[in-house]
Design a protein around this motif. Structure first.
Motif, PDB file in Angstrom:
ATOM      1  N   ARG A 164       0.821  -1.210   0.000  1.00  0.00           N
ATOM      2  CA  ARG A 164       0.000   0.000   0.000  1.00  0.00           C
ATOM      3  C   ARG A 164       0.857   1.263   0.000  1.00  0.00           C
ATOM      4  NH1 ARG A 164      -5.364   1.405   2.050  1.00  0.00           N
ATOM      5  NH2 ARG A 164      -5.681  -0.743   2.674  1.00  0.00           N
ATOM      6  N   THR A 165       1.907   1.249   0.825  1.00  0.00           N
ATOM      7  CA  THR A 165       2.707   2.469   0.969  1.00  0.00           C
ATOM      8  C   THR A 165       3.573   2.776  -0.258  1.00  0.00           C
ATOM      9  OG1 THR A 165       4.261   1.128   2.212  1.00  0.00           O
ATOM     10  CG2 THR A 165       2.759   2.512   3.501  1.00  0.00           C
ATOM     11  N   ASP A 166       3.722   1.789  -1.145  1.00  0.00           N
ATOM     12  CA  ASP A 166       4.442   2.057  -2.408  1.00  0.00           C
ATOM     13  C   ASP A 166       3.557   2.840  -3.382  1.00  0.00           C
ATOM     14  OD1 ASP A 166       6.522   0.521  -1.518  1.00  0.00           O
ATOM     15  OD2 ASP A 166       5.925  -1.277  -2.642  1.00  0.00           O
ATOM     16  N   LEU A 167       2.272   2.899  -3.100  1.00  0.00           N
ATOM     17  CA  LEU A 167       1.346   3.532  -4.055  1.00  0.00           C
ATOM     18  C   LEU A 167       1.367   5.045  -3.894  1.00  0.00           C
ATOM     19  CD1 LEU A 167      -1.734   1.188  -3.430  1.00  0.00           C
ATOM     20  CD2 LEU A 167      -0.165   1.115  -5.393  1.00  0.00           C
ATOM     21  N   PRO A 168       1.138   5.796  -4.982  1.00  0.00           N
ATOM     22  CA  PRO A 168       1.038   7.250  -4.830  1.00  0.00           C
ATOM     23  C   PRO A 168      -0.077   7.590  -3.825  1.00  0.00           C
ATOM     24  CG  PRO A 168       0.901   6.589  -7.154  1.00  0.00           C
ATOM     25  CD  PRO A 168       0.914   5.337  -6.350  1.00  0.00           C
ATOM     26  N   GLN A 169       0.102   8.673  -3.075  1.00  0.00           N
ATOM     27  CA  GLN A 169      -0.870   9.041  -2.039  1.00  0.00           C
ATOM     28  C   GLN A 169      -2.288   9.149  -2.608  1.00  0.00           C
ATOM     29  OE1 GLN A 169      -0.068   9.154   1.283  1.00  0.00           O
ATOM     30  NE2 GLN A 169      -2.299   9.228   1.509  1.00  0.00           N
ATOM     31  N   GLU A 170      -2.398   9.689  -3.838  1.00  0.00           N
ATOM     32  CA  GLU A 170      -3.736   9.863  -4.445  1.00  0.00           C
ATOM     33  C   GLU A 170      -4.412   8.508  -4.634  1.00  0.00           C
ATOM     34  OE1 GLU A 170      -0.941  11.005  -5.770  1.00  0.00           O
ATOM     35  OE2 GLU A 170      -1.090  13.199  -5.660  1.00  0.00           O
ATOM     36  N   ALA A 171      -3.611   7.504  -5.008  1.00  0.00           N
ATOM     37  CA  ALA A 171      -4.183   6.157  -5.210  1.00  0.00           C
ATOM     38  C   ALA A 171      -4.620   5.578  -3.868  1.00  0.00           C
ATOM     39  CB  ALA A 171      -3.154   5.251  -5.886  1.00  0.00           C
ATOM     40  N   GLN A 172      -3.806   5.773  -2.841  1.00  0.00           N
ATOM     41  CA  GLN A 172      -4.175   5.282  -1.503  1.00  0.00           C
ATOM     42  C   GLN A 172      -5.471   5.947  -1.027  1.00  0.00           C
ATOM     43  OE1 GLN A 172      -1.096   5.064   1.520  1.00  0.00           O
ATOM     44  NE2 GLN A 172       0.494   5.261  -0.028  1.00  0.00           N
ATOM     45  N   ASP A 173      -5.566   7.255  -1.271  1.00  0.00           N
ATOM     46  CA  ASP A 173      -6.770   7.987  -0.839  1.00  0.00           C
ATOM     47  C   ASP A 173      -8.003   7.511  -1.620  1.00  0.00           C
ATOM     48  OD1 ASP A 173      -5.128   9.355   0.821  1.00  0.00           O
ATOM     49  OD2 ASP A 173      -5.070  11.209  -0.367  1.00  0.00           O
ATOM     50  N   PHE A 174      -7.794   7.255  -2.904  1.00  0.00           N
ATOM     51  CA  PHE A 174      -8.909   6.800  -3.751  1.00  0.00           C
ATOM     52  C   PHE A 174      -9.431   5.443  -3.245  1.00  0.00           C
ATOM     53  CE2 PHE A 174     -10.650   4.476  -7.356  1.00  0.00           C
ATOM     54  CZ  PHE A 174     -11.552   5.392  -7.883  1.00  0.00           C
ATOM     55  N   ILE A 175      -8.518   4.544  -2.945  1.00  0.00           N
ATOM     56  CA  ILE A 175      -8.906   3.209  -2.462  1.00  0.00           C
ATOM     57  C   ILE A 175      -9.698   3.348  -1.148  1.00  0.00           C
ATOM     58  CG2 ILE A 175      -7.988   1.028  -1.528  1.00  0.00           C
ATOM     59  CD1 ILE A 175      -5.595   1.462  -3.532  1.00  0.00           C
ATOM     60  N   ALA A 176      -9.205   4.196  -0.269  1.00  0.00           N
ATOM     61  CA  ALA A 176      -9.895   4.386   1.023  1.00  0.00           C
ATOM     62  C   ALA A 176     -11.288   4.971   0.799  1.00  0.00           C
ATOM     63  CB  ALA A 176      -9.059   5.311   1.915  1.00  0.00           C
ATOM     64  N   PHE A 177     -11.389   5.877  -0.171  1.00  0.00           N
ATOM     65  CA  PHE A 177     -12.676   6.513  -0.479  1.00  0.00           C
ATOM     66  C   PHE A 177     -13.682   5.472  -0.991  1.00  0.00           C
ATOM     67  CE2 PHE A 177     -15.467   8.473  -3.646  1.00  0.00           C
ATOM     68  CZ  PHE A 177     -16.053   9.496  -2.896  1.00  0.00           C
TER      69      PHE A 177
END
Ligand code: IMP
Length: 451
Positions: free
Chosen positions: A414-427
């Motif tokens: 998860r932490t290798d992913l760009p922050q925007e992608a992490q936020d999108f997944i959480a959303f």
């Protein structure tokens, strides 16, 4: 509350099909098979499903009736009771599989003797019936709905009927379908029906059908037998892993999708209960995954998606993600992610985990637009499986920042992913109300990140 059974996964389409779940099944079976024997159980649908597997040597095999685990030696694949099987197509598929794997390297195969038959007679009736139906592009032409209708009309043909060769039953089946087709104005023997490869051939006479079925039954007999007791035993023996590969998708279920673009089987994880004659309680399956595309949706047929994309972005996604029908080459409709529909499909599909494919469909020059709700007469409304209702709703959208797809290629966590992608997944997880446990970042087996 039933306790979950370890090492168990069910994988279903969480939207309108073609989400890329075959590849995920393949990954899960492969991983599970490293630590013990695995059962891959398919319980619904038939030759209407389609998934192409590519091998490193460039060979390609299209799977329709066989589950994805067929290429994994330590797996036992089961074609379950509520599948509708076309024996001729199945034999052709087995032939192709053996062509790439050599027989000893493929999974063991079991076909439930109770599995239903879907024959050229069903395909002929479906084809002729289409001329009498209005709306819709109709079915895949594989005789799926008539085969399931046989069950409700109390005259199903099952695999064991051809293995024991109940000629009287098979003969009266042909007579019934000949009468139905004749009632609709055509002669069954001359009706053209598709083969596995999509070419057309006439159904032929009753004598021909009987002769062909006899030969096919002989070739398949070694795989056919009772499955219920075996399944129950393996379910209780914890060293066996289980992967349930569903066909089609919850949005194509005849109760949860919109007419006429629905299939006839139970596409939800609940279907495993009846197909296993109650041996497997779907609530006990640890991971009940719904596979969806991460940033958009695709659909074939005539359904009108409330969040249909009509601008140039749809064409761009269609080209980049090859969103064309696998057999028909028809361009698929592209839509913004529809949270009300996905929330509904997750609930009725019994989904407790989401797996997002195509995370690499993201453009830095475009925010990702998501439909977060529907309005009707100024009130918030939920998805309902009724096209007339859906035609009246106004989607509400939210835009989220996109990410650089190139940065996903080497991501392992998860932490290798760009922050925007992490936020999108959480959303997405929060809005749908189901955690995301896996994403795929490209077409190769290892281009996936567990979360
Ligand atoms: P049937 O399953 O052949 O009865 O087709 C009924 C509807 O389901 C048609 O609109 C098909 O296009 C759709 N359908 C069936 N299987 C699939 C699939 O695997 N992916 C996408 N659509 C499907």
């Amino acid at each position: 509350m039933s306790k979950t059974r370890p090492r168990t996964f069910a994988i279903c389409g969480g939207a309108y099909g073609d989400e890329g779940k075959g590849r995920i099944v393949d990954m899960v079976v492969h991983e599970l098979s490293q630590t013990g024997p695995v059962v891959v159980f398919r319980d619904n649908g038939g030759a209407n499903a389609g998934h192409t597997v590519e091998f490193p040597n460039g060979k390609r095999v299209a799977l329709h009736q066989l589950p994805s685990g067929v290429f994994i030696k330590d797996a036992t694949i089961v074609l379950g009771k509520e599948m509708v099987i076309h024996p001729e197509d199945l034999l052709e598929e087995l032939h192709q599989v053996d062509g790439v794997t050599e027989t000893e390297y493929r999974a063991e195969i079991k076909i439930d003797e109770m599995a239903l038959l879907s024959l050229d007679t069903h395909r002929a009736f479906e084809s002729v019936l289409k001329d009498w139906q209005s709306g819709g592009k109709g079915s895949t032409g594989r005789g799926i709905a008539p085969a399931y209708a046989d069950v409700l009309l109390r005259h199903p043909l099952r695999m064991r009927d051809i293995v024991t060769f109940d000629q009287e039953k098979i003969s009266s089946h042909y007579d019934l379908y000949a009468a139905l087709v004749s009632g609709l104005g055509q002669e069954i023997a001359a009706v053209l029906v598709p083969t596995l490869k999509g070419e057309k051939h006439p159904v032929g006479s009753k004598a021909e059908l009987v002769r062909n079925l006899q030969a096919q039954a002989k070739a398949l007999a070694a795989y056919v037998g009772p499955v219920h007791g075996w399944l129950e035993e393996k379910w209780l023996d914890k060293k066996w892993g289980f992967v349930f590969e569903k066909a089609q998708a919850v949005g194509l279920d005849y109760r949860w999708g919109v007419y006429p673009d629905v299939t006839a089987s139970d596409t939800t994880i609940d279907g495993i209960f009846s197909a296993s004659e109650g041996a497997i309680d779907p609530d006990q399956i640890e991971i009940r995954a719904g596979v969806i595309k991460a940033t958009y949706m695709s659909s074939v047929g005539t359904r009108k998606l409330p969040s249909l994309m009509t601008d140039a972005l749809a064409d761009r996604i269609r080209e980049d993600a090859h969103e064309y029908g696998a057999t028909t080459k028809r361009p698929r409709d592209i839509a913004y992610l529809d949270i009300p529909a996905l929330r509904f499909f997750s609930r009725v599909g019994r989904i407790n985990a989401l797996m997002l494919t195509h995370m690499d469909v993201s453009y830095l020059d475009h925010p990702i637009k998501v439909c977060t709700g529907y309005k009707l007469d100024k009130k918030n409304v939920a998805y309902r499986p009724d096209q007339e209702f859906l035609n009246q709703v106004t989607p509400v959208y939210k835009e989220l920042p996109s990410w650089d797809a190139k940065l996903l290629a080497k991501a392992k966590s998860r932490t290798d992913l760009p922050q925007e992608a992490q936020d999108f997944i959480a959303f997405v997880a929060k809005e749908i109300g189901v955690p995301v446990t896996l994403i795929t970042t490209g077409p190769q087996r290892d281009q996936a990140v567990k979360l």
